[in-house]
Design an enzyme around this catalytic site. Sequence first.
Site, PDB file in Angstrom:
ATOM      1  N   ARG A 278      -5.997  -5.504   2.181  1.00  0.00           N
ATOM      2  CA  ARG A 278      -5.747  -4.667   1.018  1.00  0.00           C
ATOM      3  C   ARG A 278      -7.042  -4.539   0.211  1.00  0.00           C
ATOM      4  O   ARG A 278      -7.616  -5.536  -0.224  1.00  0.00           O
ATOM      5  CB  ARG A 278      -4.647  -5.268   0.138  1.00  0.00           C
TER       6      ARG A 278
ATOM      7  N   HIS B  78      -7.492   0.707  -9.164  1.00  0.00           N
ATOM      8  CA  HIS B  78      -7.506  -0.699  -9.582  1.00  0.00           C
ATOM      9  C   HIS B  78      -8.443  -0.827 -10.783  1.00  0.00           C
ATOM     10  O   HIS B  78      -9.460  -1.504 -10.743  1.00  0.00           O
ATOM     11  CB  HIS B  78      -7.940  -1.603  -8.434  1.00  0.00           C
TER      12      HIS B  78
ATOM     13  N   GLU C 103      -0.973  -2.734 -11.163  1.00  0.00           N
ATOM     14  CA  GLU C 103      -0.622  -3.401 -12.410  1.00  0.00           C
ATOM     15  C   GLU C 103      -0.761  -2.544 -13.666  1.00  0.00           C
ATOM     16  O   GLU C 103      -1.667  -2.752 -14.493  1.00  0.00           O
ATOM     17  CB  GLU C 103      -1.450  -4.684 -12.561  1.00  0.00           C
TER      18      GLU C 103
ATOM     19  N   ASN D 158       2.742  -8.262  -7.438  1.00  0.00           N
ATOM     20  CA  ASN D 158       1.654  -9.208  -7.710  1.00  0.00           C
ATOM     21  C   ASN D 158       2.218 -10.316  -8.582  1.00  0.00           C
ATOM     22  O   ASN D 158       2.715 -10.043  -9.681  1.00  0.00           O
ATOM     23  CB  ASN D 158       0.515  -8.533  -8.468  1.00  0.00           C
TER      24      ASN D 158
ATOM     25  N   TYR E  64       1.855 -14.750  -9.700  1.00  0.00           N
ATOM     26  CA  TYR E  64       1.012 -15.937  -9.630  1.00  0.00           C
ATOM     27  C   TYR E  64       1.697 -17.215 -10.101  1.00  0.00           C
ATOM     28  O   TYR E  64       1.415 -18.289  -9.602  1.00  0.00           O
ATOM     29  CB  TYR E  64      -0.255 -15.720 -10.468  1.00  0.00           C
TER      30      TYR E  64
ATOM     31  N   GLU F 240      -0.415  -9.453  -4.172  1.00  0.00           N
ATOM     32  CA  GLU F 240      -1.329 -10.454  -4.718  1.00  0.00           C
ATOM     33  C   GLU F 240      -0.551 -11.736  -4.990  1.00  0.00           C
ATOM     34  O   GLU F 240       0.607 -11.699  -5.436  1.00  0.00           O
ATOM     35  CB  GLU F 240      -1.985 -10.001  -6.030  1.00  0.00           C
TER      36      GLU F 240
END
Length: 516
Positions: free
Chosen positions: A67, A113, A160, A286, A288, A352
């Site tokens: 990606r 991005h 995002e 995405n 985390y 991500e």
Amino acid sequence: MASIQLADKDKLPKGFLWGFATASFQIEGSTDKDNRDGRNGDVATDSYNRWQQDIDLLAEYGVKAYRFSISWSRIIPDGGRGDAVNLKGIEFYSKFIDGLLEKGITPFVTLYHWDLPQTLHDRYGGWLNKDEVVKDYTRYARVCFEAFGDRVKHWLTMNEPWCVSILGYGRGVFAPGRSSDRVRSEPWIVGHSVLLAHAHAVKLYREEFKSAQGGQIGITLNGDWSMPYDDSPENIDAAQHALDFAIVYLGHYPPYMRSVLGNRLPDFTEEEWKIVKGSSDFYGMNTYTTNMCRAGGDDEFQGFVDYTFVRPDGTELGKQAHSAWLQDYPDGFRALLNYLYKRYKKPIYVTENGFSVKNENDMPVEQAIVDTDRVHYFQGTTKALLKAINEDGVDIRSYFPWSFLDNFEWADGYSTRFGVTYVDYATQKRYPKESAKFLTKWLKEHDPEYPFVPKSTSTTTAPVVPSKAVPLGDKTNVSRRSSGSSSVDLKASPVKKTGIRACVARCVTAVLALVK
């Protein structure tokens, strides 16, 4: 969309894509080379010049997909629909895509991005001017579909939107550095524009390119799991409020969000909603970390919910990363996958997921590449991923850990490292970390299609010149200014020259909308 075939409980599904993720501004450098317009991130990991070396390393890792993002400023330096297309930019990405395919690596491409061409911000306010920026972004998308769509079958329109709108126009820590303390409606105006730009690009692709090119297109949102601090009703509600503010995937804002923001939330017209509704083939995810949520916070962007990593008994949720907003908690990863799939019933592409090791930048390379904390993080998330697929029945189509390389981490600069490959910024030499070895070994062992047979799909021909493109240098029909005028005062807040991304925040407020 074709479904992927499930394997046994210890395997990933057939057709599952895995590899690593990056973004153009964070790795390419050469912001002033070959006609690109850019004023920072000048070197990064020098991948514009070292792209063949990077592809060789990806092949050495044995990844199935990669990606990466295309730089709008490298394709159309001034950005606008009447501005020149940079054929050197087209050539660069065409060679890069061919290089991946020659190694049997599937390109997974992000169109935006966070690198809005500076000229568009100066010209009319960028994302604050819906009528202009949607048209300019759609033209940029067309150029990319025409130039690369014969080989690219996986497209992400936006990365995002929460970060674009909230961090760029609310908190002011990302470009263009505007703060909602001054104009409190700006983040929501920007989110609305980003969503509409996405939807118009999807409409274009489906109407003019999909039947011939056969690709998939969607959007990716950042968002982390929210869990109640304890069993009290107010904290249970707070966790849901945090998710409501973070993940607005259907487009119709949740009642709680509208009660907080009122008329600052733009409404879709009937025509806009027809374009936005259903404008994603999948859910790009995405994520985390996980946040424990308590009622009574003072941050509007978090839905007035207080986040903490400390449990009521005083223990920490997980291992602390270098990034203050990030701790290791794989159970939250699994919970979020289930929440999103049950709520939206869309295939999920994990685009991500990663961990910054505490003080890694201060370590000698010999110590930094033994990234035990990152390995532990991925041990947990890969186990959770497999359970979500084979025990919970979640339709997950990809896994792209962030990041392939240590890189320019936006507001954090180079001090925060997320890469599975260590980069010595003085020499640009790459060193595989233990996390890269763990991930590639684990993913190969659990992929029923490994070893892969490279597909001979590269064209290795001259790059496609987009129809109606204006080559850079040809000033015919090139307008330096769009017809629309800007009512935004840009002099008070010039674009900052430090980009941004620390994947901040534990929540996603994607002012987005994509109905299944």
